[in-house]
Write an enzyme that holds these catalytic residues in place. Structure first.
Site, PDB file in Angstrom:
ATOM      1  N   LYS A 173       1.068  -1.109  -0.112  1.00 56.64           N
ATOM      2  CA  LYS A 173      -0.027  -0.138  -0.177  1.00 56.64           C
ATOM      3  C   LYS A 173       0.795   1.298  -0.052  1.00 56.64           C
ATOM      4  CE  LYS A 173      -1.998   2.872   2.908  1.00 56.64           C
ATOM      5  NZ  LYS A 173      -1.659   3.863   2.110  1.00 56.64           N
ATOM      6  N   GLY A 226       7.558   5.307   7.452  1.00 55.83           N
ATOM      7  CA  GLY A 226       6.814   6.434   7.655  1.00 55.83           C
ATOM      8  C   GLY A 226       6.876   6.997   9.038  1.00 55.83           C
ATOM      9  N   THR A 228       6.746   8.020  13.150  1.00 53.35           N
ATOM     10  CA  THR A 228       7.042   7.171  14.446  1.00 53.35           C
ATOM     11  C   THR A 228       5.823   6.791  15.017  1.00 53.35           C
ATOM     12  OG1 THR A 228       9.172   8.042  14.790  1.00 53.35           O
ATOM     13  CG2 THR A 228       8.109   7.430  16.804  1.00 53.35           C
ATOM     14  N   THR A 230       2.796   6.401  13.579  1.00 54.74           N
ATOM     15  CA  THR A 230       2.177   5.468  12.874  1.00 54.74           C
ATOM     16  C   THR A 230       2.824   3.792  13.326  1.00 54.74           C
ATOM     17  OG1 THR A 230       1.609   6.938  11.210  1.00 54.74           O
ATOM     18  CG2 THR A 230       1.551   4.472  10.543  1.00 54.74           C
ATOM     19  N   GLU A 248      11.057   1.694   9.578  1.00 58.03           N
ATOM     20  CA  GLU A 248      11.922   2.760   9.436  1.00 58.03           C
ATOM     21  C   GLU A 248      11.301   4.033   9.761  1.00 58.03           C
ATOM     22  OE1 GLU A 248      13.741   5.688   8.508  1.00 58.03           O
ATOM     23  OE2 GLU A 248      13.365   5.031   6.588  1.00 58.03           O
ATOM     24  N   CYS A 282      13.902  11.336   5.795  1.00 57.17           N
ATOM     25  CA  CYS A 282      14.137  10.978   7.040  1.00 57.17           C
ATOM     26  C   CYS A 282      15.410  11.320   7.685  1.00 57.17           C
ATOM     27  CB  CYS A 282      13.519   9.558   7.287  1.00 57.17           C
ATOM     28  SG  CYS A 282      14.208   8.310   6.306  1.00 57.17           S
ATOM     29  N   GLU A 385      10.317  16.006  15.216  1.00 56.74           N
ATOM     30  CA  GLU A 385      10.712  15.846  13.660  1.00 56.74           C
ATOM     31  C   GLU A 385       9.678  17.016  12.960  1.00 56.74           C
ATOM     32  OE1 GLU A 385       9.278  12.496  11.283  1.00 56.74           O
ATOM     33  OE2 GLU A 385      11.736  12.461  10.412  1.00 56.74           O
TER      34      GLU A 385
HETATM   35  O1  TXE Z   1       3.004   9.564   7.622  1.00 58.32           O
HETATM   36  P1  TXE Z   1       2.454   8.035   7.920  1.00 58.32           P
HETATM   37  P2  TXE Z   1       2.405  10.849   7.524  1.00 58.32           P
HETATM   38  C1  TXE Z   1       6.828  11.533   9.399  1.00 58.32           C
HETATM   39  C2  TXE Z   1       7.030  12.986   9.273  1.00 58.32           C
HETATM   40  C3  TXE Z   1       5.545  13.392   8.890  1.00 58.32           C
HETATM   41  C4  TXE Z   1       4.940  12.298   9.992  1.00 58.32           C
HETATM   42  C5  TXE Z   1       3.568  12.211   9.538  1.00 58.32           C
HETATM   43  O2  TXE Z   1       7.279  13.499  10.536  1.00 58.32           O
HETATM   44  O3  TXE Z   1       5.237  14.606   9.202  1.00 58.32           O
HETATM   45  O4  TXE Z   1       5.773  11.163   9.580  1.00 58.32           O
HETATM   46  O5  TXE Z   1       3.437  11.887   8.024  1.00 58.32           O
HETATM   47  C6  TXE Z   1       0.496   4.396   6.071  1.00 58.32           C
HETATM   48  N1  TXE Z   1      -1.821   1.391   9.542  1.00 58.32           N
HETATM   49  N2  TXE Z   1       7.317  10.606   8.209  1.00 58.32           N
HETATM   50  O6  TXE Z   1       1.180  10.909   8.299  1.00 58.32           O
HETATM   51  O7  TXE Z   1       0.984   8.040   8.600  1.00 58.32           O
HETATM   52  C7  TXE Z   1       0.100   5.673   5.092  1.00 58.32           C
HETATM   53  O8  TXE Z   1      -1.156   5.528   4.431  1.00 58.32           O
HETATM   54  C8  TXE Z   1      -1.126   1.150   8.450  1.00 58.32           C
HETATM   55  C9  TXE Z   1       8.767   9.939   8.151  1.00 58.32           C
HETATM   56  O9  TXE Z   1       2.098  10.894   5.863  1.00 58.32           O
HETATM   57  O10 TXE Z   1       3.144   7.426   8.837  1.00 58.32           O
HETATM   58  C10 TXE Z   1       1.278   5.666   4.416  1.00 58.32           C
HETATM   59  O11 TXE Z   1       1.260   4.973   3.352  1.00 58.32           O
HETATM   60  N3  TXE Z   1      -0.760   1.979   7.728  1.00 58.32           N
HETATM   61  C11 TXE Z   1       8.997   9.303   7.205  1.00 58.32           C
HETATM   62  C12 TXE Z   1       2.293   5.427   5.411  1.00 58.32           C
HETATM   63  O12 TXE Z   1       1.824   4.897   6.576  1.00 58.32           O
HETATM   64  C13 TXE Z   1      -0.602   3.370   7.941  1.00 58.32           C
HETATM   65  C14 TXE Z   1       8.179   9.317   5.777  1.00 58.32           C
HETATM   66  C15 TXE Z   1       3.368   6.683   5.953  1.00 58.32           C
HETATM   67  O13 TXE Z   1       2.240   7.468   6.587  1.00 58.32           O
HETATM   68  C16 TXE Z   1      -1.536   3.724   8.950  1.00 58.32           C
HETATM   69  C17 TXE Z   1       6.965   9.848   6.020  1.00 58.32           C
HETATM   70  C18 TXE Z   1      -2.014   2.677   9.879  1.00 58.32           C
HETATM   71  N4  TXE Z   1      -2.632   2.823  11.022  1.00 58.32           N
HETATM   72  C19 TXE Z   1       6.560  10.563   7.002  1.00 58.32           C
HETATM   73  N5  TXE Z   1      -1.666   5.044   9.005  1.00 58.32           N
HETATM   74  C20 TXE Z   1      10.154   8.478   6.829  1.00 58.32           C
HETATM   75  N6  TXE Z   1      10.522   7.643   7.819  1.00 58.32           N
HETATM   76  O14 TXE Z   1      10.998   8.591   5.792  1.00 58.32           O
HETATM   77  C21 TXE Z   1      -0.954   5.444   8.155  1.00 58.32           C
HETATM   78  N7  TXE Z   1      -0.432   4.404   7.372  1.00 58.32           N
END
Ligand code: TXE
Length: 481
Positions: A173, A226, A228, A230, A248, A282, A385
């Site tokens: 996804k 994604g 932290t 989540t 990660e 990140c 972050e």
């Molecule tokens: O990320 P999410 P978001 C950090 C960065 C950003 C914050 C929030 O600080 O401001 O995270 O970003 C999926 N079960 N990073 O809200 O939600 C979602 O659909 C399963 C760091 O956009 O973590 C997407 O595909 N999946 C980072 C993915 O998780 C779920 C990169 C990432 O989204 C879910 C991005 C759930 N309950 C944001 N909820 C890095 N480490 O590089 C969401 N998703």
């Protein structure tokens, strides 16, 4: 409006509910397409397709799987320009970056793990004369892959390539904010003959489609990149199923400039590590720590160069700073900078929306590269972050102090150190709590090395053999001759 479809069982299909989400172009703020709002039924169909493909894909053997991945890599490479344009439109990143980093790296990921598929990872351990233990590695099962929006095709392929190479079918996804290149990858995989059901791509929101993958009892492993928070939620959902989980997550990475650094190299590196991809990587160095003797000159140059970065239409070849991924993310960054001001931070440059954007981009999600000074390490701005084009600058006096400052957050993903003293570099690198420490460089990646974070930056490692281990289970066969 362009409709994106799910790839399930080798077919392009609409969500069973016929519900859709809008796809917004960050540069303009306008919807330009729609994507499936898939739910548990679509995810279940993808898992069933993966189950049907599972045995044949595992039995195919590494050579054949590698050949399929090479074919996919060739097909992606042949469409590089189309994919770079899609990535730039979907994410808001400068097309020059998509052309030079995102798409070439997606090709490299596929090729690297295509080659890794060939290696036999079995081991033989003799127990004296008594027994022979053969440790074989078998595919883990159906791999659930959940990827973010900042490097969409780059991070999706970073996960699906080792999963497929190791013999697992995938249910992936991509982020609902950037589905376009993943959807195109699904089409390409069908065109180049990947067996149906081996690569399933289900679009939709994290809370519905993402959760459904993590909670599905037939998905054996979850690889996630994604935020932290989540990541914590995914861990909690996966734990009762005893799934393997690789996370990660975020970072608040220190970028340390010592008094003996090559300042030109450190400055060029710091501009990249602070603002590449609008700071939405990140690994970006969001805390710039400068030795007191160099602080004033270095910060002046950093501010000068940050102010000169060319902000504009991501599709313009000359743009260096594109749009942020969404209005919500831009608002979060704005609020973080306002909070920094409230905490007593001095905004040395940026701190607002640009006022000279091209007409097409007037409603886009932009923010100027921002440098903030004068905040202690325990200020929220130095702890949370922000994930945007915003860095803080702080001064240190000696090595021990900077090590303490570097480690003073809950994160531990990466760090950069700029110094000409190799002994100091090694000592400081060993003391920093992080998965990767770069010395006199940033984001120099070798796909063989372990990649990931400590503390709240993640669990497990990706890359090279670590990824192949994650996507396989060892089995010991103990034989008495
Ligand atoms: O990320 P999410 P978001 C950090 C960065 C950003 C914050 C929030 O600080 O401001 O995270 O970003 C999926 N079960 N990073 O809200 O939600 C979602 O659909 C399963 C760091 O956009 O973590 C997407 O595909 N999946 C980072 C993915 O998780 C779920 C990169 C990432 O989204 C879910 C991005 C759930 N309950 C944001 N909820 C890095 N480490 O590089 C969401 N998703």
């Amino acid at each position: 409006m362009d409709s994106i479809l799910n790839t399930i069982g080798g077919r392009q299909i609409a969500p069973h509910s016929e519900k859709w989400l809008p796809n917004i172009e960050p540069a303009t703020g306008q919807p330009y397409g729609k994507l499936p709002e898939s739910d548990v039924t679509d995810v279940d169909a993808a898992v069933q397709a993966a189950s049907a493909a599972r045995d044949a894909w595992a039995e195919l053997g590494g050579q054949e799987r590698g050949a399929h991945l090479h074919a996919l890599a060739d097909a992606v490479e042949a469409r590089s320009e189309e994919l770079a344009r899609l990535e730039s439109i979907d994410n808001g990143k400068p097309i020059a970056l998509a052309r030079t980093i995102d798409i070439p790296r997606a090709v490299q990921n596929l090729r690297f793990f295509a080659d890794a598929a060939h290696t036999d990872r079995s081991e033989i351990l003799r127990t004296g004369e008594q027994a022979i233990n053969t440790v074989i590695r078998q595919p883990v099962g159906i791999a659930g892959v959940i990827s973010p929006w900042n490097l969409p095709l780059y991070l999706l392929t970073w996960k699906i390539a080792p999963a497929l190479a190791a013999g697992n079918p995938v249910v992936a996804k991509p982020s609902e904010l950037t589905p376009a290149t993943a959807a195109r990858l699904g089409e390409i995989s069908i065109e180049c003959g990947l067996p149906p059901g081996v690569l399933n791509i289900v679009h939709g929101s994290g809370g519905i489609a993402g959760e459904a993958i993590v909670a599905h009892p037939d998905v054996s492993a979850i690889s996630f990149t994604g935020g932290t928070e989540t990541g914590a939620r995914i861990s909690a959902t996966a734990a009762p199923h005893f799934k393997k989980v690789s996370l990660e997550l975020g970072g608040k990475n220190p970028n340390i400039i010592f008094d003996d650094a090559d300042l030109d190299a450190a400055l060029a590196g710091s501009i990249r590590s602070s603002f590449a991809n609008q700071g939405q990587i990140c690994l970006c160095g969001s805390r710039v720590l400068v030795h007191a003797s160099r602080y004033e000159a270095f910060v002046d140059s950093l501010v000068d160069q940050a102010s000169k970065l060319r902000i504009g239409d991501p599709l313009d070849d000359k743009t260096q700073q594109g749009a942020l991924v969404s209005a919500a993310h831009r608002d979060k960054i704005m609020a973080s900078v306002e909070h920094a001001r409230d905490e007593g931070g001095e905004v040395l440059c940026g701190g607002g929306v640009p006022d000279d954007l091209p007409d097409r981009c007037q409603d886009g999600f932009y923010y100027r590269p921002t440098v903030i000074a004068g905040l202690p390490m325990d200020a929220a701005t130095n702890q949370q972050e922000i994930f945007g084009p915003v860095v803080t600058v702080s001064m240190f006096e000696d090595d021990d102090e900077v090590i303490e400052m570097a480690n003073a957050t809950r994160y531990g993903l990466s760090a950069s150190i700029w110094t000409r003293d190799a002994v100091r570099a090694r000592r400081v690198a060993e003391c920093i709590e992080a998965g990767t420490v770069w010395v006199n460089c940033w984001l120099l990646r070798d796909l063989r090395v372990p990649f990931g974070g400590v503390k709240h930056s993640g669990v497990g490692r990706e890359g090279g053999e670590e990824a192949m281990r994650f996507f396989t289970e060892p089995k010991t066969i103990c034989e008495v001759p």
